[in-house]
Design a protein around this motif. Sequence first.
Motif, short mmCIF file in Angstrom:
data_model
loop_
_atom_site.label_atom_id
_atom_site.label_comp_id
_atom_site.label_asym_id
_atom_site.label_seq_id
_atom_site.Cartn_x
_atom_site.Cartn_y
_atom_site.Cartn_z
N ASP A 122 0.84 -1.19 0.00
CA ASP A 122 0.00 0.00 0.00
C ASP A 122 0.88 1.25 0.00
O ASP A 122 1.89 1.31 0.70
CB ASP A 122 -0.88 -0.02 1.25
CG ASP A 122 -2.05 0.92 1.13
OD1 ASP A 122 -3.19 0.44 1.05
OD2 ASP A 122 -1.81 2.14 1.10
N SER A 123 0.48 2.25 -0.79
CA SER A 123 1.35 3.42 -0.98
C SER A 123 1.67 4.13 0.34
O SER A 123 2.71 4.78 0.45
CB SER A 123 0.71 4.40 -1.97
OG SER A 123 -0.51 4.85 -1.43
N LYS A 124 0.81 4.00 1.34
CA LYS A 124 1.10 4.71 2.60
C LYS A 124 2.35 4.17 3.30
O LYS A 124 2.91 4.84 4.15
CB LYS A 124 -0.11 4.69 3.53
CG LYS A 124 -0.48 3.34 4.08
CD LYS A 124 -1.54 3.50 5.20
CE LYS A 124 -1.84 2.21 5.90
NZ LYS A 124 -3.03 1.52 5.42
N THR A 152 1.99 -1.50 -6.93
CA THR A 152 0.55 -1.39 -7.12
C THR A 152 -0.06 -2.55 -6.36
O THR A 152 0.23 -3.71 -6.69
CB THR A 152 0.19 -1.54 -8.62
OG1 THR A 152 1.12 -0.75 -9.37
CG2 THR A 152 -1.22 -1.09 -8.89
N PRO A 153 -0.85 -2.25 -5.32
CA PRO A 153 -1.44 -3.35 -4.57
C PRO A 153 -2.17 -4.32 -5.52
O PRO A 153 -2.91 -3.89 -6.39
CB PRO A 153 -2.42 -2.65 -3.63
CG PRO A 153 -1.80 -1.30 -3.41
CD PRO A 153 -1.17 -0.95 -4.73
#
Length: 345
Positions: free
Chosen positions: A280-282, A328-329
């Motif tokens: 995930d980008s976070k 990318t998830p």
Amino acid sequence: MSSSEVLQALPIPVLVVGQDQRVTGQNGAAAHLFGADLLGRHVATAIRQPALLEAIEAVLVGAPHADARLVFSPHGRDLIYNVHVATLSSERSAILTFLDVSRQEEAGQMRSDFVANVSHELRTPLTALTGFIETLRGPARDDPAARARFLDIMEKEAGRMNRLVTDLLSLGRLEDMGWMRPTDLVELDQVILMVINALNPAAKDRNVDVRASFDTTRPVIVLGDRDQLTQVFTNLTENAIKYGHKGGTVQITVKAVAQMPAFKGPGLEVTVQDDGDGIDSKHLGRLTERFYRVDNHRSRELGGTGLGLAIVKHIVNRHRGRLRIESTPGAGSCFSVTLPVPDPT
Ligand SMILES: Nc1ncnc2c1ncn2[C@@H]1O[C@H](COP(=O)(O)OP(=O)(O)O)[C@@H](O)[C@H]1O
Ligand SMILES: [Mg+2]
């Protein structure tokens, strides 16, 4: 030489406060910190920190000097200052100098966080080992099947402690090396093929196909430290195998880049792409922090120390390279390392 000229020449923030606690002098650095309109204002309206106001009062009624700590967040970032308040007896004023100690405080905090993390990471396997020793002495003493199972777990836990200590020593050595840039000519394609070979058992375990492709003329030479670059690609490939899909593919690609960002000259980019669940980008910005893991339980289960990417980042920095993480998830993750190549001249 006027005293205001002296104030302006100082690179650190300085304020002068008169007997009535109004600001009578400020330099540019102080204006930058507190705003330009302090002159004539009561100091308490600008800096609302009781400890500092007490120190100013003490000096104005006769103390030669006093110190206070100032914590505030002018531009959304926590700043910590040691404020030294000294008497300017000839002007019946107090002079305040602000020494920024944010970095030291931050470093101190990071050190103690690090020690707490290391202790915690070592304690977990140690607790498990102690527990199993008890069990082996007691309830499982005459149960060969249980004994074999517990010894297996104990071996795993001891292995984890061992890896943790090895990784910590690596980090320590890297820190000792400082900023000296490595200068050996390293054949990167050889390093990568060696890494793939060494990780063959781990890949087999998860039935993962690790492929390398070289979109550049070989041999591929970079300026570097062979052992450290081996460690970089071992850590990245091992992660891709561990966190990628069982039975999936890990693709390592090497290609030339004409102009490296932030490094005036040509470079080489190595990407390690997996087909796992992605990240995930976070989390992306924090992955290279020591002991940062997306899933603590999963990482430990897979024998991870949480230090692999911190070591990668450190080594890449030492090589004046770049580490980029994209994910990318659902569609896997891609870790790219760009390294400068030696000047052909
Ligand atoms: N290829 C990857 N795919 C998904 N997550 C990853 C990948 N590589 C690293 N991570 C995440 O980053 C974390 C930190 O990686 P690392 O520093 O190598 O520690 P470790 O592998 O020992 O847990 C991992 O715990 C995992 O959550
Ligand atoms: Mg790892």
